[in-house]
Design a protein around this motif. Structure first.
Motif, PDB file in Angstrom:
ATOM      1  N   VAL A 121      39.891  89.248  -8.779  1.00  0.00           N
ATOM      2  CA  VAL A 121      39.073  88.671  -9.826  1.00  0.00           C
ATOM      3  C   VAL A 121      39.955  87.100 -10.461  1.00  0.00           C
ATOM      4  O   VAL A 121      41.240  87.164  -9.923  1.00  0.00           O
ATOM      5  CB  VAL A 121      38.715  89.736 -11.359  1.00  0.00           C
ATOM      6  CG1 VAL A 121      38.785  88.861 -12.769  1.00  0.00           C
ATOM      7  CG2 VAL A 121      38.501  90.909 -10.629  1.00  0.00           C
ATOM      8  N   VAL A 122      39.082  85.968 -10.625  1.00  0.00           N
ATOM      9  CA  VAL A 122      39.637  84.655 -10.734  1.00  0.00           C
ATOM     10  C   VAL A 122      39.636  84.130 -12.338  1.00  0.00           C
ATOM     11  O   VAL A 122      38.170  84.255 -12.568  1.00  0.00           O
ATOM     12  CB  VAL A 122      39.061  83.542  -9.543  1.00  0.00           C
ATOM     13  CG1 VAL A 122      39.527  82.170 -10.222  1.00  0.00           C
ATOM     14  CG2 VAL A 122      40.112  84.004  -8.324  1.00  0.00           C
ATOM     15  N   ARG A 123      40.428  84.100 -12.728  1.00  0.00           N
ATOM     16  CA  ARG A 123      40.393  83.588 -13.902  1.00  0.00           C
ATOM     17  C   ARG A 123      39.745  82.308 -14.214  1.00  0.00           C
ATOM     18  O   ARG A 123      40.417  80.820 -13.658  1.00  0.00           O
ATOM     19  CB  ARG A 123      41.269  83.914 -14.878  1.00  0.00           C
ATOM     20  CG  ARG A 123      41.885  84.805 -15.075  1.00  0.00           C
ATOM     21  CD  ARG A 123      43.231  84.726 -16.624  1.00  0.00           C
ATOM     22  NE  ARG A 123      43.747  86.413 -16.665  1.00  0.00           N
ATOM     23  CZ  ARG A 123      44.452  86.643 -17.526  1.00  0.00           C
ATOM     24  NH1 ARG A 123      44.520  85.564 -18.818  1.00  0.00           N
ATOM     25  NH2 ARG A 123      44.488  87.843 -17.754  1.00  0.00           N
ATOM     26  N   VAL A 124      38.689  81.440 -14.723  1.00  0.00           N
ATOM     27  CA  VAL A 124      37.884  80.310 -15.071  1.00  0.00           C
ATOM     28  C   VAL A 124      39.338  79.474 -15.583  1.00  0.00           C
ATOM     29  O   VAL A 124      38.788  77.900 -15.343  1.00  0.00           O
ATOM     30  CB  VAL A 124      36.986  80.773 -15.560  1.00  0.00           C
ATOM     31  CG1 VAL A 124      35.216  81.367 -14.366  1.00  0.00           C
ATOM     32  CG2 VAL A 124      36.232  80.813 -16.979  1.00  0.00           C
ATOM     33  N   GLU A 125      39.520  80.141 -17.030  1.00  0.00           N
ATOM     34  CA  GLU A 125      40.681  78.935 -17.308  1.00  0.00           C
ATOM     35  C   GLU A 125      41.597  78.667 -16.915  1.00  0.00           C
ATOM     36  O   GLU A 125      42.256  76.847 -16.085  1.00  0.00           O
ATOM     37  CB  GLU A 125      41.207  79.305 -18.730  1.00  0.00           C
ATOM     38  CG  GLU A 125      39.925  79.938 -19.210  1.00  0.00           C
ATOM     39  CD  GLU A 125      39.579  81.244 -19.097  1.00  0.00           C
ATOM     40  OE1 GLU A 125      38.006  81.241 -20.457  1.00  0.00           O
ATOM     41  OE2 GLU A 125      39.665  81.916 -18.625  1.00  0.00           O
ATOM     42  N   SER A 157      36.887  85.668 -17.528  1.00  0.00           N
ATOM     43  CA  SER A 157      37.790  84.890 -19.162  1.00  0.00           C
ATOM     44  C   SER A 157      38.100  85.180 -20.228  1.00  0.00           C
ATOM     45  O   SER A 157      37.803  86.444 -20.445  1.00  0.00           O
ATOM     46  CB  SER A 157      35.933  83.686 -19.586  1.00  0.00           C
ATOM     47  OG  SER A 157      35.964  83.175 -20.575  1.00  0.00           O
ATOM     48  N   VAL A 158      38.858  84.366 -20.793  1.00  0.00           N
ATOM     49  CA  VAL A 158      39.973  84.569 -21.818  1.00  0.00           C
ATOM     50  C   VAL A 158      39.230  84.115 -23.185  1.00  0.00           C
ATOM     51  O   VAL A 158      40.677  83.704 -23.938  1.00  0.00           O
ATOM     52  CB  VAL A 158      41.374  84.481 -21.453  1.00  0.00           C
ATOM     53  CG1 VAL A 158      41.667  85.548 -20.550  1.00  0.00           C
ATOM     54  CG2 VAL A 158      41.904  83.532 -20.621  1.00  0.00           C
ATOM     55  N   ALA A 159      37.891  83.548 -22.483  1.00  0.00           N
ATOM     56  CA  ALA A 159      37.524  82.694 -23.827  1.00  0.00           C
ATOM     57  C   ALA A 159      37.859  83.674 -25.290  1.00  0.00           C
ATOM     58  O   ALA A 159      37.876  82.420 -26.112  1.00  0.00           O
ATOM     59  CB  ALA A 159      36.148  82.559 -24.085  1.00  0.00           C
ATOM     60  N   ALA A 160      38.209  84.573 -25.855  1.00  0.00           N
ATOM     61  CA  ALA A 160      38.860  85.331 -26.568  1.00  0.00           C
ATOM     62  C   ALA A 160      39.938  84.961 -27.257  1.00  0.00           C
ATOM     63  O   ALA A 160      40.353  84.920 -28.558  1.00  0.00           O
ATOM     64  CB  ALA A 160      38.712  87.139 -26.841  1.00  0.00           C
TER      65      ALA A 160
END
Length: 358
Positions: A121-125, A157-160
């Motif tokens: 699983v790849v983080r987009v940021e 995503s860690v947008a939170a």
């Protein structure tokens, strides 16, 4: 029943010996030192570790931290990790590679010790932050190419953490993206927090057709909790619904009921309780029941969100197994029906959402 679980969201574990205080620091989401006179062991998660893990290492349940850590060192980190990971009963792990650090096992080594298959699983940021040689005008194009080039089974995503989940629903315009990219690149790049660029990343990830995981609810002190409420995503979820790509709301607490409602309301939305079930310990059956008040049984996925300690894989899996059986008992379900629902949440939903082959 013997149920091999698919852990659809987890992280690497440390492969070496750990000082007592470092081990304890992974029993909390806080990145601060504990207050004087307190210990992370004295928590619901600490109790869960003492309940489930000592027997796997040859001790009685509820062994104290000192005795447990002494036994762990006696066995050696590799042997202890292998015992704990295999006892979790995992068929496959989907590893978020966005968290790294010295001493952490590579995903393939983690999977080998667990006796499981693995996917990334790849983080987009993280992908956007590593992008080199782009310009404001070409940032959207280049980040889309970089995401497409990954071998990821899913994106996260860690947008939170970066800007909060209270984002406008519509896709940002090319001009908005170019202006925001100009600001970001002009400031030297680095940690990506610009809400316009975060929105662009979310849309780009979903347009790839791969599922998107979103952190919601509690985490370390970098998150502002009320801005991690998944219900804030409602305009975005409405806007991306026509794409038909799964959006998986991770963790949830204390907003797991909001996540459950979203999973019921929108066909493309799913939820999990990964980080939550480990941390709430004895409350796991109640919290699982609160999620299942509204979440359809085919929309909730199992994960541990384990990071750093192999113990967290075992605690997450054992708490889930115990919680689903206790919930089923309270619902007076026949064992066959309880087993069917456990299979859905524990493995079958993840296989369907991520296109995994049993």
């Amino acid at each position: 029943m013997t149920l091999q679980l698919v852990d659809h969201h987890c992280h690497a574990v440390h492969g070496g010996e750990l000082p007592d205080d470092v081990f304890a620091s992974w029993l909390t989401e806080s990145d601060r030192s504990p207050a004087a006179g307190t210990s992370p062991w004295d928590s619901s998660l600490g109790l869960a570790v003492r309940r489930w893990c000592p027997p796997v290492l040859g001790l009685e349940p509820w062994a104290g931290p000192e005795a447990y850590l002494a036994r762990r060192r006696e066995l050696g980190a590799a042997a202890a990790n292998s015992r704990l990971l295999q006892a979790a009963g995992l068929a496959e792990v989907l590893v978020d590679t966005g968290l790294d650090g010295p001493g952490l096992l590579a995903p393939a080594d983690l999977a080998a010790q667990a006796g499981a298959g693995w996917r990334e699983v790849v983080r987009v940021e993280a992908v956007a932050e590593r992008l080199q040689g782009t310009t404001a005008e070409h940032w959207a194009r280049d980040v889309a190419a970089a995401l497409a080039a990954t071998g990821a089974t899913a994106f996260k995503s860690v947008a939170a953490y970066r800007c909060g989940l209270d984002l406008p629903g519509e896709r940002p315009s090319p001009a908005e993206v170019a202006n925001a990219a100009g600001d970001y690149l002009g400031a030297g790049g680095g940690r990506l927090t610009h809400p316009v660029l975060i929105r662009q990343l979310l849309w780009t990830a979903l347009e790839s057709g791969r599922p998107l995981q979103l952190h919601t609810g509690f985490g370390d002190p970098d998150v502002t909790l009320h801005r991690a409420d998944p219900s804030l995503l409602t305009p975005f979820l409405r806007a991306v619904e026509p794409l038909g790509v799964p959006v998986v709301l991770l963790h949830g607490w204390p907003y797991h009921r909001q996540a459950a409602w979203l999973a019921q309301a929108f066909p493309h939305v799913y939820a999990d309780l990964g980080l939550t079930l480990g941390h709430v310990g004895p409350a796991a059956p109640r919290v699982l029941g609160e999620a299942l008040e509204l979440a359809p049984f085919g929309k909730l996925l199992f994960s541990t969100d384990a990071y750093g300690l192999a113990e967290l894989y075992l605690v997450g899996s054992r708490n889930f197994r115990a919680a689903v059986q206790e919930w089923a008992g309270g619902a007076h379900l026949p064992q066959a029906e309880a087993d069917r629902i456990a299979r859905l949440i524990g493995c079958e939903n993840a296989r369907r959402v991520y296109g995994l082959t049993p």
